[in-house]
Scaffold this active site. Structure first.
Site, PDB file in Angstrom:
ATOM      1  N   ASP A  14      -7.386  18.685  28.868  1.00 45.22           N
ATOM      2  CA  ASP A  14      -8.145  19.723  28.156  1.00 45.22           C
ATOM      3  C   ASP A  14      -9.433  19.139  27.576  1.00 45.22           C
ATOM      4  O   ASP A  14      -9.411  18.092  26.944  1.00 45.22           O
ATOM      5  CB  ASP A  14      -7.269  20.289  27.034  1.00 45.22           C
ATOM      6  N   HIS A  16     -11.643  21.100  25.632  1.00 44.39           N
ATOM      7  CA  HIS A  16     -12.138  21.993  24.584  1.00 44.39           C
ATOM      8  C   HIS A  16     -12.318  21.214  23.283  1.00 44.39           C
ATOM      9  O   HIS A  16     -11.339  20.870  22.631  1.00 44.39           O
ATOM     10  CB  HIS A  16     -11.178  23.163  24.383  1.00 44.39           C
TER      11      HIS A  16
END
Length: 137
Positions: A14, A16
């Site tokens: 990920d 983000h």
């Protein structure tokens, strides 16, 4: 400062980054020492950082939906590394598809996490819970 150290980061593949920056800032403002590992953090990196900093808790973020897969086995690895019982927190978009959050929460609690948070949870909610769990006034 309240003397409590939190290791935090975004697990797995990920990327983000904004949410974890917000959490790191909010927990810092609330008196915690935060160790923000950033994005694409492996379970081993969380554990190594927790050991190196004598962390009081680990906060795992995941927004790309694969948190369930990425977090599986973290409690056992923490225990094996000597971090027996370290509080584990997880939040974000943790699973692929639409599932009732009560079911998602149960999945993570069964994996050994102390608390799991749905998307949109405010930093203040986490701060209040973790402060209570760690005995911070």
């Amino acid at each position: 400062m309240n003397g409590k150290t939190l290791v935090m980061g975004v697990i797995g593949a990920d990327v983000h980054a904004i949410g974890i920056k917000i959490l790191s800032h909010a927990f810092g403002e609330a008196g915690f020492k935060t160790v923000n590992l950033g994005v694409m953090v492996s379970q081993e990196e969380f554990i190594e950082a927790a050991i190196e900093t004598a962390a009081d808790a680990i906060i795992v973020s995941s927004l790309y939906g694969h948190g369930e897969m990425d977090c599986r086995g973290l409690r056992e690895k923490c225990d094996e590394a000597g971090l027996v019982g370290i509080p584990l927190y997880v939040g974000g978009n943790l699973v692929v598809g639409k599932r009732n959050f009560a079911e998602v929460e149960k999945t993570f609690l069964d994996m050994g996490f102390n608390r799991a948070y749905p998307p949109g949870t405010t930093p203040e909610t986490g701060i209040a819970d973790i402060s209570k769990d760690l005995g911070v006034a």
